[in-house]
Design an enzyme around this catalytic site. Structure first.
Site, PDB file in Angstrom:
ATOM      1  N   LYS A   9       0.837  -1.203   0.000  1.00  0.00           N
ATOM      2  CA  LYS A   9       0.000   0.000   0.000  1.00  0.00           C
ATOM      3  C   LYS A   9       0.875   1.258   0.000  1.00  0.00           C
ATOM      4  O   LYS A   9       2.095   1.176   0.200  1.00  0.00           O
ATOM      5  CB  LYS A   9      -0.903  -0.040   1.228  1.00  0.00           C
ATOM      6  N   TYR A  49     -12.338  -2.183  -2.982  1.00  0.00           N
ATOM      7  CA  TYR A  49     -12.872  -2.218  -1.617  1.00  0.00           C
ATOM      8  C   TYR A  49     -14.402  -2.222  -1.564  1.00  0.00           C
ATOM      9  O   TYR A  49     -14.974  -1.784  -0.572  1.00  0.00           O
ATOM     10  CB  TYR A  49     -12.315  -1.048  -0.814  1.00  0.00           C
ATOM     11  N   PHE A  57     -15.165   3.176   8.217  1.00  0.00           N
ATOM     12  CA  PHE A  57     -13.814   3.618   7.841  1.00  0.00           C
ATOM     13  C   PHE A  57     -13.615   3.675   6.326  1.00  0.00           C
ATOM     14  O   PHE A  57     -12.506   3.913   5.849  1.00  0.00           O
ATOM     15  CB  PHE A  57     -12.755   2.693   8.472  1.00  0.00           C
ATOM     16  N   ARG A  85      -1.259 -14.431   3.845  1.00  0.00           N
ATOM     17  CA  ARG A  85      -1.984 -13.836   4.980  1.00  0.00           C
ATOM     18  C   ARG A  85      -1.238 -14.094   6.294  1.00  0.00           C
ATOM     19  O   ARG A  85      -1.177 -13.221   7.160  1.00  0.00           O
ATOM     20  CB  ARG A  85      -3.408 -14.417   5.073  1.00  0.00           C
ATOM     21  N   THR A  91      -4.837  -7.875  10.811  1.00  0.00           N
ATOM     22  CA  THR A  91      -5.180  -6.593  10.186  1.00  0.00           C
ATOM     23  C   THR A  91      -4.696  -5.411  11.009  1.00  0.00           C
ATOM     24  O   THR A  91      -4.136  -4.448  10.483  1.00  0.00           O
ATOM     25  CB  THR A  91      -6.715  -6.490  10.021  1.00  0.00           C
ATOM     26  N   ARG A 102       3.122  -6.955   9.270  1.00  0.00           N
ATOM     27  CA  ARG A 102       2.449  -5.885  10.021  1.00  0.00           C
ATOM     28  C   ARG A 102       2.954  -5.818  11.457  1.00  0.00           C
ATOM     29  O   ARG A 102       3.077  -4.727  12.033  1.00  0.00           O
ATOM     30  CB  ARG A 102       0.936  -6.104   9.980  1.00  0.00           C
ATOM     31  N   ASN A 112      -1.357  -0.195   7.209  1.00  0.00           N
ATOM     32  CA  ASN A 112      -0.839  -1.506   7.621  1.00  0.00           C
ATOM     33  C   ASN A 112      -0.031  -2.204   6.519  1.00  0.00           C
ATOM     34  O   ASN A 112       0.035  -3.423   6.460  1.00  0.00           O
ATOM     35  CB  ASN A 112      -1.965  -2.377   8.187  1.00  0.00           C
ATOM     36  N   HIS A 115      -1.817  -5.444   1.521  1.00  0.00           N
ATOM     37  CA  HIS A 115      -3.118  -6.085   1.328  1.00  0.00           C
ATOM     38  C   HIS A 115      -2.861  -7.490   0.811  1.00  0.00           C
ATOM     39  O   HIS A 115      -1.955  -7.690   0.010  1.00  0.00           O
ATOM     40  CB  HIS A 115      -3.951  -5.320   0.294  1.00  0.00           C
ATOM     41  N   GLU A 126      -9.565  -9.909  -7.435  1.00  0.00           N
ATOM     42  CA  GLU A 126      -8.587  -8.822  -7.287  1.00  0.00           C
ATOM     43  C   GLU A 126      -7.502  -8.892  -8.365  1.00  0.00           C
ATOM     44  O   GLU A 126      -7.082  -7.860  -8.898  1.00  0.00           O
ATOM     45  CB  GLU A 126      -8.002  -8.863  -5.876  1.00  0.00           C
TER      46      GLU A 126
HETATM   47  N1  LIG Z   1      -9.594   2.824  10.185  1.00  0.00           N
HETATM   48  C1  LIG Z   1      -9.930   1.532  10.126  1.00  0.00           C
HETATM   49  N2  LIG Z   1      -9.461   0.812   9.091  1.00  0.00           N
HETATM   50  C2  LIG Z   1      -9.783  -0.495   9.052  1.00  0.00           C
HETATM   51  C3  LIG Z   1     -10.577  -1.123  10.053  1.00  0.00           C
HETATM   52  N3  LIG Z   1     -10.719  -2.438   9.713  1.00  0.00           N
HETATM   53  C4  LIG Z   1     -10.055  -2.583   8.560  1.00  0.00           C
HETATM   54  N4  LIG Z   1      -9.496  -1.426   8.163  1.00  0.00           N
HETATM   55  C5  LIG Z   1      -8.699  -1.184   6.960  1.00  0.00           C
HETATM   56  O1  LIG Z   1      -9.360  -1.771   5.852  1.00  0.00           O
HETATM   57  C6  LIG Z   1      -8.531  -2.739   5.236  1.00  0.00           C
HETATM   58  C7  LIG Z   1      -9.378  -3.879   4.749  1.00  0.00           C
HETATM   59  O2  LIG Z   1      -9.980  -4.505   5.856  1.00  0.00           O
HETATM   60  P1  LIG Z   1     -10.097  -6.098   5.924  1.00  0.00           P
HETATM   61  O3  LIG Z   1     -10.291  -6.626   4.544  1.00  0.00           O
HETATM   62  O4  LIG Z   1     -11.117  -6.435   6.948  1.00  0.00           O
HETATM   63  O5  LIG Z   1      -8.675  -6.499   6.519  1.00  0.00           O
HETATM   64  P2  LIG Z   1      -7.547  -7.422   5.908  1.00  0.00           P
HETATM   65  O6  LIG Z   1      -8.173  -8.427   4.984  1.00  0.00           O
HETATM   66  O7  LIG Z   1      -6.668  -7.928   6.989  1.00  0.00           O
HETATM   67  O8  LIG Z   1      -6.698  -6.368   5.110  1.00  0.00           O
HETATM   68  P3  LIG Z   1      -6.508  -6.242   3.555  1.00  0.00           P
HETATM   69  O9  LIG Z   1      -5.539  -7.323   3.204  1.00  0.00           O
HETATM   70  O10 LIG Z   1      -5.949  -4.857   3.377  1.00  0.00           O
HETATM   71  O11 LIG Z   1      -7.858  -6.432   2.898  1.00  0.00           O
HETATM   72  C8  LIG Z   1      -7.510  -3.133   6.319  1.00  0.00           C
HETATM   73  O12 LIG Z   1      -6.292  -3.566   5.792  1.00  0.00           O
HETATM   74  C9  LIG Z   1      -7.341  -1.833   7.061  1.00  0.00           C
HETATM   75  O13 LIG Z   1      -6.383  -1.013   6.409  1.00  0.00           O
HETATM   76  C10 LIG Z   1     -11.038  -0.327  11.132  1.00  0.00           C
HETATM   77  O14 LIG Z   1     -11.730  -0.811  12.041  1.00  0.00           O
HETATM   78  N5  LIG Z   1     -10.684   1.000  11.126  1.00  0.00           N
HETATM   79 MG   LIG Z   2      -9.310  -7.871   3.262  1.00  0.00          MG
END
Ligand SMILES: Nc1nc2c(ncn2[C@@H]2O[C@H](COP(=O)(O)OP(=O)(O)OP(=O)(O)O)[C@@H](O)[C@H]2O)c(=O)[nH]1
Ligand SMILES: [Mg+2]
Length: 137
Positions: A9, A49, A57, A85, A91, A102, A112, A115, A126
Site C-alpha cells: 500500500k 474495496y 472507515f 496472509r 489486520t 504488520r 498496515n 493487502h 482482485e
Molecule cells: N480505520 C480503520 N481501518 C480499518 C478497520 N478495519 C479494517 N481497516 C482497513 O481496511 C482494510 C481492509 O480490511 P479487511 O479486509 O477487513 O482487513 P484485511 O483483509 O486484513 O486487510 P486487507 O488485506 O488490506 O484487505 C484493512 O487492511 C485496514 O487497512 C477499522 O476498524 N478501522
Molecule cells: Mg481484506
C-alpha cells in the site's frame, strides 16, 4: 499451486519497505508472477474495496489507498492465499505477532503496509482488477 493478490500500500512505498515485503514472500518460497507500480484511482479503489462500502472507515480507506503509488503483485505457490496472509499478520498491527510484516513494520490499522486476498474468490477477483492475463507470467 494457487495464486494470490498481494499489494504494498502507499505507506509501504513511502516508507521504503517494498523490497522488505518482497524479500519475505520470496524467502518463504512463493514465486512472483506479476508486479507493477501504480497510483490507484478513486474508481479502482471503489472496485477493490466494494465489500467495505458501508463500513465507517470506508472514506478513510479510499483516501489512503489513493494517496500515493502502490505495488500490486500476483504471487504463486502452495496455499499461496493462506501463506501470504500468515506472513502479513493480523489486520490491526497492534495485534499482529512479531515476525509478521504488520507486526514488525506497522503501527496503525489504516496504514498496515500490505493487502492480501482472503479467499480463492477474492484472489481471482482482485487479480482481474489489476492485471490482464498477458501480464501474468
Ligand atoms: N480505520 C480503520 N481501518 C480499518 C478497520 N478495519 C479494517 N481497516 C482497513 O481496511 C482494510 C481492509 O480490511 P479487511 O479486509 O477487513 O482487513 P484485511 O483483509 O486484513 O486487510 P486487507 O488485506 O488490506 O484487505 C484493512 O487492511 C485496514 O487497512 C477499522 O476498524 N478501522
Ligand atoms: Mg481484506
Amino acid at each position: 499451486m494457487s495464486q494470490t493478490f498481494v499489494m504494498v500500500k502507499p505507506d509501504g512505498v513511502r516508507r521504503g519497505v517494498v523490497g522488505e515485503v518482497i524479500r519475505r514472500l520470496e524467502a518463504k518460497g512463493l514465486q512472483l508472477k506479476a508486479m507493477k507500480l501504480i497510483r490507484i484511482t478513486p474508481e479502482l479503489a471503489a472496485r477493490h474495496y466494494e465489500e467495505h462500502r458501508d463500513k465507517p472507515f470506508y472514506g478513510e480507506l479510499i483516501s489512503f489507498i489513493t494517496s500515493g503509488p502502490s505495488i500490486p503483485m500476483v504471487w504463486e505457490g502452495r496455499e499461496a492465499i493462506q501463506v501470504a496472509r500468515t506472513l502479513m499478520g493480523a489486520t490491526d498491527p497492534i495485534k499482529a505477532q512479531p515476525g509478521t510484516i504488520r507486526g514488525d513494520l506497522a503501527l496503525a490499522i489504516t496504514e498496515n503496509i500490505v493487502h492480501g486476498s482472503d479467499s480463492v474468490e477474492s484472489a481471482e477477483r482482485e487479480i482481474a482488477i489489476y492485471f490482464s492475463a498477458e501480464e501474468i507470467t
